[in-house]
Design a protein around this motif. Sequence first.
Motif, PDB file in Angstrom:
ATOM      1  N   GLY A  83      69.152  23.325 -16.691  1.00 39.56           N
ATOM      2  CA  GLY A  83      68.595  22.038 -16.311  1.00 39.56           C
ATOM      3  C   GLY A  83      67.131  22.084 -15.941  1.00 39.56           C
ATOM      4  O   GLY A  83      66.541  21.056 -15.602  1.00 39.56           O
ATOM      5  N   SER A  84      66.524  23.270 -16.014  1.00 32.73           N
ATOM      6  CA  SER A  84      65.107  23.402 -15.656  1.00 32.73           C
ATOM      7  C   SER A  84      64.224  23.012 -16.833  1.00 32.73           C
ATOM      8  O   SER A  84      64.402  23.508 -17.943  1.00 32.73           O
ATOM      9  CB  SER A  84      64.803  24.848 -15.254  1.00 32.73           C
ATOM     10  OG  SER A  84      63.410  25.064 -15.174  1.00 32.73           O
ATOM     11  N   MET A  85      63.278  22.144 -16.579  1.00 29.98           N
ATOM     12  CA  MET A  85      62.371  21.726 -17.648  1.00 29.98           C
ATOM     13  C   MET A  85      61.591  22.908 -18.214  1.00 29.98           C
ATOM     14  O   MET A  85      61.221  22.927 -19.384  1.00 29.98           O
ATOM     15  CB  MET A  85      61.391  20.667 -17.145  1.00 29.98           C
ATOM     16  CG  MET A  85      60.508  21.104 -16.000  1.00 29.98           C
ATOM     17  SD  MET A  85      59.284  19.864 -15.501  1.00 29.98           S
ATOM     18  CE  MET A  85      58.086  20.043 -16.811  1.00 29.98           C
ATOM     19  N   TYR A  86      61.356  23.932 -17.392  1.00 21.73           N
ATOM     20  CA  TYR A  86      60.568  25.067 -17.846  1.00 21.73           C
ATOM     21  C   TYR A  86      61.336  25.941 -18.830  1.00 21.73           C
ATOM     22  O   TYR A  86      60.737  26.716 -19.579  1.00 21.73           O
ATOM     23  CB  TYR A  86      60.115  25.901 -16.646  1.00 21.73           C
ATOM     24  CG  TYR A  86      59.211  25.130 -15.727  1.00 21.73           C
ATOM     25  CD1 TYR A  86      57.908  24.836 -16.094  1.00 21.73           C
ATOM     26  CD2 TYR A  86      59.673  24.647 -14.498  1.00 21.73           C
ATOM     27  CE1 TYR A  86      57.078  24.105 -15.272  1.00 21.73           C
ATOM     28  CE2 TYR A  86      58.852  23.910 -13.661  1.00 21.73           C
ATOM     29  CZ  TYR A  86      57.561  23.644 -14.051  1.00 21.73           C
ATOM     30  OH  TYR A  86      56.746  22.909 -13.232  1.00 21.73           O
ATOM     31  N   LEU A  87      62.655  25.847 -18.839  1.00 22.28           N
ATOM     32  CA  LEU A  87      63.459  26.595 -19.796  1.00 22.28           C
ATOM     33  C   LEU A  87      64.093  25.689 -20.850  1.00 22.28           C
ATOM     34  O   LEU A  87      64.353  26.138 -21.967  1.00 22.28           O
ATOM     35  CB  LEU A  87      64.558  27.378 -19.067  1.00 22.28           C
ATOM     36  CG  LEU A  87      64.089  28.497 -18.133  1.00 22.28           C
ATOM     37  CD1 LEU A  87      65.281  29.230 -17.546  1.00 22.28           C
ATOM     38  CD2 LEU A  87      63.192  29.483 -18.865  1.00 22.28           C
ATOM     39  N   PRO A 133      71.505  25.628 -13.191  1.00 19.83           N
ATOM     40  CA  PRO A 133      70.126  25.272 -12.837  1.00 19.83           C
ATOM     41  C   PRO A 133      69.100  25.744 -13.871  1.00 19.83           C
ATOM     42  O   PRO A 133      68.084  25.082 -14.077  1.00 19.83           O
ATOM     43  CB  PRO A 133      69.905  25.969 -11.481  1.00 19.83           C
ATOM     44  CG  PRO A 133      71.272  26.123 -10.916  1.00 19.83           C
ATOM     45  CD  PRO A 133      72.158  26.380 -12.092  1.00 19.83           C
ATOM     46  N   LEU A 134      69.372  26.886 -14.531  1.00 17.36           N
ATOM     47  CA  LEU A 134      68.468  27.335 -15.583  1.00 17.36           C
ATOM     48  C   LEU A 134      68.492  26.368 -16.762  1.00 17.36           C
ATOM     49  O   LEU A 134      67.455  25.999 -17.310  1.00 17.36           O
ATOM     50  CB  LEU A 134      68.861  28.729 -16.063  1.00 17.36           C
ATOM     51  CG  LEU A 134      68.752  29.882 -15.072  1.00 17.36           C
ATOM     52  CD1 LEU A 134      69.155  31.183 -15.748  1.00 17.36           C
ATOM     53  CD2 LEU A 134      67.348  29.997 -14.510  1.00 17.36           C
ATOM     54  N   TRP A 158      60.068  34.773 -22.161  1.00 18.36           N
ATOM     55  CA  TRP A 158      61.005  35.069 -21.072  1.00 18.36           C
ATOM     56  C   TRP A 158      62.153  35.944 -21.546  1.00 18.36           C
ATOM     57  O   TRP A 158      62.700  36.744 -20.788  1.00 18.36           O
ATOM     58  CB  TRP A 158      61.544  33.790 -20.450  1.00 18.36           C
ATOM     59  CG  TRP A 158      60.567  33.107 -19.542  1.00 18.36           C
ATOM     60  CD1 TRP A 158      60.067  31.852 -19.660  1.00 18.36           C
ATOM     61  CD2 TRP A 158      59.956  33.659 -18.355  1.00 18.36           C
ATOM     62  NE1 TRP A 158      59.182  31.587 -18.638  1.00 18.36           N
ATOM     63  CE2 TRP A 158      59.102  32.670 -17.825  1.00 18.36           C
ATOM     64  CE3 TRP A 158      60.053  34.889 -17.703  1.00 18.36           C
ATOM     65  CZ2 TRP A 158      58.355  32.885 -16.673  1.00 18.36           C
ATOM     66  CZ3 TRP A 158      59.303  35.103 -16.550  1.00 18.36           C
ATOM     67  CH2 TRP A 158      58.464  34.104 -16.056  1.00 18.36           C
ATOM     68  N   ASN A 193      60.148  30.478 -23.839  1.00 13.24           N
ATOM     69  CA  ASN A 193      61.434  31.173 -23.781  1.00 13.24           C
ATOM     70  C   ASN A 193      61.463  32.431 -24.625  1.00 13.24           C
ATOM     71  O   ASN A 193      62.192  33.376 -24.304  1.00 13.24           O
ATOM     72  CB  ASN A 193      62.564  30.223 -24.202  1.00 13.24           C
ATOM     73  CG  ASN A 193      62.932  29.253 -23.100  1.00 13.24           C
ATOM     74  OD1 ASN A 193      62.363  29.277 -22.016  1.00 13.24           O
ATOM     75  ND2 ASN A 193      63.870  28.370 -23.377  1.00 13.24           N
TER      76      ASN A 193
END
Length: 273
Positions: free
Chosen positions: A118-122, A115-116, A136, A133
Motif C-alpha cells: 500500500g506504500s506509494m513508494y513501492l 503496508p509495503l 530496491w 523497485n
Amino acid sequence: MLGTLVAALLVIVPSWVLILGGALDGRGAHDQLNYHEPAIVRFAEQWPDPNTSDYLSATSPGYHLALAAAAQVLGRERQTLQLLASLFSAGLFGLVGFVACGRLGVRRTVVLMLPLAGSMYLFFPAVWLLPDNAAWLGVVAVVWMSLRWRVGVVPLIGVMVVTGALVYTRQIHLWVLAPVWTAAYLGSRDRGSGDGAMSDRLAWDVPALFRGEQLLGLGRVGVAVAAAALPCGILAVLVREWGGLTPPLFQGAYHGGNTAAPAFVLSLFALFA
C-alpha cells in the motif's frame, strides 16, 4: 514458494489492473511520461549502441537499458513496457516474501507486507515506468546475502556482482557496501554448520570481536573492500561519462542539505529502539 507467490501477487494484481486500464494520472505517471519512458524509447531507438552520456533520468541507466533490450523483441508499446517493468516489483515482493516466510509463515508474512503493497513508494513503480523497485530488489538481495554471510570467494563475488548491477540501476545505492563490509567483519558464529539464518549470522559478541577474531575480521573486510572495486568502478565510469554524479540534464537539480534529515534518522532510531 507459496509465500513467494502470494507476496508477488499482492502487488502484481492491482498494478496490472491499473496498467491494463490505461491509468496515467498522478506523480508516478508524470515521471514516466516526462522522463523514464522517453529515455527507454530513446535507448531502444539507438540500440545496439545507446548513448548513456545524457538522457532523461537522474539515475543510472541499467533499468532503462534492460527495458530497451526487451523492447527489441516485444515492442515499444507503453502497456507492454509497463507490464515488463512490473516484474521487477514482483521480484522485490517475492524475495521479501520468500525471506520472511521462512521465519514467520505465510499468513503473518502477508499481513506484515500489506503496508509495503500500500506504500506509494513501492506501488507506483509497480504500475508506472519508475526504476525504484528494480533498485530496491537489488538492495534487498544484497542485504539478505549479507545476513546469510558465508566466508569465501564465491559468495563475495556473488554479492559484488549483484551490488554492481544495483549501482548500474541506481547509483545512490552504493551505500549497501556498508552492510556487506559489516557482515564480512562479523563473519558467522559457526562457519561450518547452520543454515545461515539471521540469528546465527548476527552474533554480536562484542568482546570476541576485539580479541582473537579481530584480525581475522579485519582481513575479511580488507578482501571485501578490494572486491568493491567492481561496483565502485562502475560508478566511476558513469561519473566520468556524465561529468558528475548524474547525467548532465540533472546536474545542479539535486544538491544541498536538508535539515529534516537528522530528525528523520533519529525518529527511525527511536522507532526501532
